[in-house]
Design an enzyme around this catalytic site. Structure first.
Site, PDB file in Angstrom:
ATOM      1  N   CYS A  62      78.545  58.511  62.681  1.00 25.97           N
ATOM      2  CA  CYS A  62      78.565  58.980  61.291  1.00 25.97           C
ATOM      3  C   CYS A  62      77.333  59.845  61.004  1.00 25.97           C
ATOM      4  O   CYS A  62      77.226  60.948  61.507  1.00 25.97           O
ATOM      5  CB  CYS A  62      78.689  57.793  60.335  1.00 25.97           C
ATOM      6  SG  CYS A  62      79.123  58.280  58.640  1.00 25.97           S
ATOM      7  N   HIS A 101      83.631  55.462  62.304  1.00 23.10           N
ATOM      8  CA  HIS A 101      82.875  54.256  62.639  1.00 23.10           C
ATOM      9  C   HIS A 101      83.640  53.414  63.655  1.00 23.10           C
ATOM     10  O   HIS A 101      84.571  52.682  63.284  1.00 23.10           O
ATOM     11  CB  HIS A 101      82.632  53.418  61.381  1.00 23.10           C
ATOM     12  CG  HIS A 101      81.671  54.028  60.422  1.00 23.10           C
ATOM     13  ND1 HIS A 101      80.318  53.768  60.474  1.00 23.10           N
ATOM     14  CD2 HIS A 101      81.847  54.902  59.403  1.00 23.10           C
ATOM     15  CE1 HIS A 101      79.704  54.450  59.528  1.00 23.10           C
ATOM     16  NE2 HIS A 101      80.613  55.151  58.862  1.00 23.10           N
ATOM     17  N   GLU A 128      82.684  50.711  65.038  1.00 22.47           N
ATOM     18  CA  GLU A 128      82.454  49.285  64.740  1.00 22.47           C
ATOM     19  C   GLU A 128      83.340  48.773  63.614  1.00 22.47           C
ATOM     20  O   GLU A 128      83.464  47.554  63.421  1.00 22.47           O
ATOM     21  CB  GLU A 128      80.973  49.050  64.414  1.00 22.47           C
ATOM     22  CG  GLU A 128      80.517  49.465  63.029  1.00 22.47           C
ATOM     23  CD  GLU A 128      80.309  50.965  62.857  1.00 22.47           C
ATOM     24  OE1 GLU A 128      79.901  51.371  61.751  1.00 22.47           O
ATOM     25  OE2 GLU A 128      80.528  51.732  63.820  1.00 22.47           O
TER      26      GLU A 128
END
Length: 204
Positions: A79, A182, A184
């Protein structure tokens, strides 16, 4: 060990947990020595570009990050960690970035679409990085951002996404891979990316 750079911004805990869940040993750190000694480096982040660069400078982390990249160490930007790799951002006026890649960070154009771009969207491979092994093209990943990168060298664009315009959502050149989305927060596919990055770093 993978060093996750802590410069006081972003979702460090969720990135750390994602790697741990993927079976990858990580250390969240502000120490230059950890960055230089790690097998791989991760630069995550959410927030304003200017604050990001200011914090990296204040903590003395710009030099170690650049040396790690120049040495060929596997590097993953996430990001804001992708955007910081470029020459400059237009967010809140001109702000210089790390200039690893020539290009700028620009805001989504005015349209009927909501900004920030938030939620799940498709990434189309342009040039598939090794850490995407086992991941099909046109998979959905999770995004939260109002700005996107415009590389001068289009060959580094590894993935693209549509949101009013087609924008670069992933880059790859040599040891550097970075995503606007993202991993994650992107469930199984995202965790596979983190696992693959750990394996990629272990080989180097």
């Amino acid at each position: 060990m993978i060093a996750i750079v802590d410069y006081g911004m972003g979702n460090l805990k969720s990135v750390e947990k994602g790697f741990i869940k993927s079976g990858v040993a990580v250390k969240v750190t502000q120490q230059p020595a950890d960055i230089l000694c790690a097998q791989g480096v991760v630069l995550p982040g959410v927030g304003a570009f200017k604050d990001c660069m200011g914090n990296l400078d204040r903590l003395g982390l710009i030099g170690p990050i650049l040396r790690a990249i120049e040495s060929g160490k596997p590097f993953l930007g996430i990001c804001l960690g992708l955007q910081a790799l470029f020459t400059e951002s237009e967010e809140f006026g001109h702000c210089a970035g790390l200039n690893v890649f020539k290009g700028k960070v620009v805001r989504f154009p005015a349209s009927e679409l909501k900004v920030p771009h938030m939620g799940w969207n498709i990434v189309r491979f342009k040039n598939k990085p090794p850490i995407f092994d086992g991941i099909d093209d046109n998979r959905y990943f999770y995004f939260v951002h109002s700005y996107y990168v415009v590389p001068e060298d289009s060959s580094i664009t590894a993935g693209a996404t549509d949101y009013g315009v087609e924008f670069t959502s992933m880059i790859w050149k040599d040891n550097v891979i970075a995503t606007q989305f993202h991993p994650e927060k992107s469930q199984a596919a995202g965790l596979q990316i983190l696992k693959n990055f750990g394996a990629f770093a272990a080989k180097h």
